[in-house]
Design an enzyme around this catalytic site. Structure first.
Site, PDB file in Angstrom:
ATOM      1  N   LYS A   1      -2.101  -1.717   3.541  1.00  0.00           N
ATOM      2  CA  LYS A   1      -1.916  -3.178   3.468  1.00  0.00           C
ATOM      3  C   LYS A   1      -3.234  -3.885   3.149  1.00  0.00           C
ATOM      4  CE  LYS A   1      -0.246  -3.846   7.664  1.00  0.00           C
ATOM      5  NZ  LYS A   1      -0.202  -2.481   8.213  1.00  0.00           N
TER       6      LYS A   1
ATOM      7  N   ARG B   1       4.088  -9.448  13.278  1.00  0.00           N
ATOM      8  CA  ARG B   1       4.298  -8.074  13.739  1.00  0.00           C
ATOM      9  C   ARG B   1       5.397  -7.998  14.784  1.00  0.00           C
ATOM     10  NH1 ARG B   1      -1.354  -6.038  12.541  1.00  0.00           N
ATOM     11  NH2 ARG B   1      -1.519  -3.919  13.270  1.00  0.00           N
TER      12      ARG B   1
ATOM     13  N   ARG C   1      -9.702   7.536   7.500  1.00  0.00           N
ATOM     14  CA  ARG C   1     -10.101   6.179   7.084  1.00  0.00           C
ATOM     15  C   ARG C   1     -11.520   5.826   7.548  1.00  0.00           C
ATOM     16  NH1 ARG C   1      -6.252   1.077   7.933  1.00  0.00           N
ATOM     17  NH2 ARG C   1      -6.542   1.407  10.167  1.00  0.00           N
TER      18      ARG C   1
ATOM     19  N   ARG D   1     -12.945   3.122  12.629  1.00  0.00           N
ATOM     20  CA  ARG D   1     -12.499   2.147  13.617  1.00  0.00           C
ATOM     21  C   ARG D   1     -12.169   2.847  14.933  1.00  0.00           C
ATOM     22  NH1 ARG D   1      -8.070  -1.517  10.573  1.00  0.00           N
ATOM     23  NH2 ARG D   1      -7.096  -1.180  12.607  1.00  0.00           N
TER      24      ARG D   1
ATOM     25  N   ARG E   1      -0.431   2.917  18.300  1.00  0.00           N
ATOM     26  CA  ARG E   1      -0.174   1.907  17.258  1.00  0.00           C
ATOM     27  C   ARG E   1       1.131   2.208  16.536  1.00  0.00           C
ATOM     28  NH1 ARG E   1      -5.221   2.475  13.820  1.00  0.00           N
ATOM     29  NH2 ARG E   1      -4.413   0.779  12.553  1.00  0.00           N
TER      30      ARG E   1
END
Ligand code: AMP
Length: 223
Positions: free
Chosen positions: A22, A97, A136, A169, A180
């Site tokens: 996203k 969300r 990531r 992160r 998550r």
């Protein structure tokens, strides 16, 4: 021409599980359309970094991979959307969300005479998500996102654009990833049906290369 009559006034929403891409797609598209890219995750991270009261409220939730309360998120988003740079449209990444957040957005858009939002759902399989999130890395300066396997930087572990050392992160660690994903399944996935029922949803296969996806999105939005 009043703000309400502006033909390019678009509210775009990006839905999709964590790791769907996203952020990458939203950045490209917002730049192409000259509208602000509003990422609630980035807004929270900025506040955590600066140690603001909002950041202190959000920090523990974020580190555990849980959602921050609707009330806190809705207030933050409402304030951000009232800024003048949103007058001719905006792209929301990571918001709404939950259903109460979607309802707040609906009310806000109605109040300020925007049309119905165009909602893009980036679809990716569970296995692909876990691979992507583990690899990531993010530039702390410009927020550009890389993946050590699928989209590595040219030079080991530094940003191609500004040379800053890339970071992982906190919430991309395994335990937080699991949390998550379960928050996504329980609270965010129902929004797909919510927007489908309103006829506002455009579904994209996000398992392809980022350029193919962004070309498709640009075509759809320009139509
Ligand atoms: P993201 O960068 O979008 O994955 O967001 C990182 C974290 O910020 C999430 O795991 C949540 O803790 C928090 N967050 C971001 N957006 C929202 C939202 N719309 N509602 C609740 N929490 C959010």
């Amino acid at each position: 021409m009043s703000r309400e009559d502006c033909p390019s006034r678009k509210a775009l929403v990006f839905l999709g599980p964590p790791g769907a891409g996203k952020g990458t797609q939203a950045r490209l598209l917002a730049r192409g359309l000259s509208i602000p890219h509003i990422s609630t995750g980035d807004l929270f991270r900025e506040n955590v970094e600066k140690g603001t009261p909002l950041g202190r409220t959000a920090k523990a939730f974020m580190e555990r991979g849980e959602l921050v309360s609707d009330e806190v998120v809705n207030d933050m988003v409402r304030e951000r959307l009232k800024k003048p740079d949103c007058d001719s449209g905006f792209l929301l990444d990571g918001y709404p969300r939950t259903l109460p957040q979607a309802e707040m957005l609906k009310g806000f858009l109605r109040e300020r005479s925007y049309g119905a939002p165009l909602v893009v759902n980036l679809g990716v399989s569970y296995t692909e998500i876990v691979n992507r999130l583990g690899g990531r890395r993010v530039c702390p300066v410009c927020q550009r996102t890389y993946n050590l396997v699928t989209q590595p930087p040219s030079n080991d572990s530094v940003c191609d654009d500004d040379g800053a050392a890339l970071q992982q992160r906190q919430d991309d660690r395994e335990e937080a990833i699991r949390e998550r994903l379960s928050a996504y399944e329980a609270q965010t996935a129902p929004l797909i049906e919510y927007y489908k029922a309103q006829g506002n949803l455009y579904e994209v296969n996000a398992e392809r290369g980022p350029e193919l996806i962004s070309d498709e999105l640009m075509r759809v939005i320009r139509q």
